[in-house]
Design an enzyme around this catalytic site. Sequence first.
Site, PDB file in Angstrom:
ATOM      1  N   ASP A  18      26.514  79.439  92.849  1.00  0.00           N
ATOM      2  CA  ASP A  18      25.818  80.151  93.915  1.00  0.00           C
ATOM      3  C   ASP A  18      25.926  81.664  93.764  1.00  0.00           C
ATOM      4  OD1 ASP A  18      25.071  77.762  95.116  1.00  0.00           O
ATOM      5  OD2 ASP A  18      26.893  77.656  96.312  1.00  0.00           O
ATOM      6  N   ARG A  98      39.145  80.611 103.678  1.00  0.00           N
ATOM      7  CA  ARG A  98      38.038  81.501 104.019  1.00  0.00           C
ATOM      8  C   ARG A  98      38.447  82.705 104.873  1.00  0.00           C
ATOM      9  NH1 ARG A  98      36.768  79.560  99.995  1.00  0.00           N
ATOM     10  NH2 ARG A  98      35.066  78.087  99.665  1.00  0.00           N
ATOM     11  N   ASP A 127      31.294  76.703 105.565  1.00  0.00           N
ATOM     12  CA  ASP A 127      31.814  77.992 105.112  1.00  0.00           C
ATOM     13  C   ASP A 127      30.976  79.173 105.568  1.00  0.00           C
ATOM     14  OD1 ASP A 127      34.045  76.976 103.963  1.00  0.00           O
ATOM     15  OD2 ASP A 127      33.281  76.962 101.923  1.00  0.00           O
ATOM     16  N   SER A 179      30.037  69.906  93.243  1.00  0.00           N
ATOM     17  CA  SER A 179      30.350  71.115  94.000  1.00  0.00           C
ATOM     18  C   SER A 179      31.849  71.101  94.266  1.00  0.00           C
ATOM     19  CB  SER A 179      29.572  71.129  95.324  1.00  0.00           C
ATOM     20  OG  SER A 179      29.946  72.254  96.091  1.00  0.00           O
TER      21      SER A 179
END
Length: 409
Positions: A18, A98, A127, A179
């Site tokens: 990404d 995160r 996320d 992923s």
Amino acid sequence: MDKSKIKKVVLAYSGGLDTSIIIPWLKENYNNCEVIAVSGNVGQADELEGLEEKALKTGASKLYIEDLTKEFIEDYVFPCVQAGAKYEDYLLGTAFARPPIAKRIAEIALKEGADAICHGCTGKGNDQVRFELAIKAFAPDMPIIAPWREWDIKSREEEIEYAEAHNVPLKINRETNYSKDKNIWHLSHEGLDLEDPANEPQYNKPGFLEMGVSPEMAPDKPTYVKIHFEKGVPTAIDGVEMDSVAIVTKLNELGGANGIGLLDIVENRLVGMKCRGVYETPGGAIIYKAHEVLESITLDKETSHYKALVAQKLAELVYTAQWFTPLTEAILSFVKTTQKTVTGDVTLKLYKGNMINAGVTSPYSLYDPEIATFDEDNVYNQADSAGFINLYGLPTKVYAKMKAKNNLN
């Protein structure tokens, strides 16, 4: 957002699929803006190799690699271990990581005078919320660019095609395009065959598991490990004092070798859908288990039972991006108070995916063998229980008489 005013963007950069294609995409769609990449090191190890060269070749003006591993473990992971916080059995590996990453990105964006912050989270995931709420906590007026909510790319297959067309180097291919999210605490796997819950994960396929082996591939001989805790925080393994990062690293090795910490669940995402994920958390699973065993002898019943309710709420807050909130702060303060006596040693036997309690001791133990014994004792008068039962059962007795008097079934 007025794109003409966006001259400098700070990008949350992992070097994965990404964020790798986002750099050229930003330049194409935001006036050839300057892109400053920021990578938060939370223990993803080899994923950081060659990251700066890749970022610069792809079009970034520079790359920050911020070592957040110790902060990640001590300020985010261990407080939740003390709480016993789990989300549907998930040990929150991505959710923990995160907030510190986004916090640091916001700080760098402010320092660099950036016009916007960009992340590569999809519009289907948790996320995006975790990043953006953390950014709002530290840079509340900063515009946020989320390409997955703007571009025409619809799938990871199209992402790979975009990368190939723009000469962006990738470490994945179409056949192994799971992923994944990796840090010192865990590794997650999503996508491909895992999207169908009917499919068994390919645990024994070479390369699928990265932090350990499957239980059936683990040794036939058990491994014993003794973990020492001080006020709910692990501080030593087998009598050797270690810092937080070393402890998690060591337990990852021991747990991984014995097939510990595999989890296959369909979880309820924040954005409303169910999603299937396979997680590897070998060291984390050991720490949670050992802490739970230690609390069994150091916490009184009422505190333990109430703390379990609080743990569930905290897990939901962490999972749903509510780390930097007054309630989370208050819960963590409560949890810290409960840990004053959670000090001692726990021995676990690790065997083919199992963690078996092999002994626990604490100077603050509430377990009294003389009271609990089935043998003769001089401290517990069993005749006292009759009066206790009569008083404890009085409401039941009164209710039963009322039903009989009124012919109620």
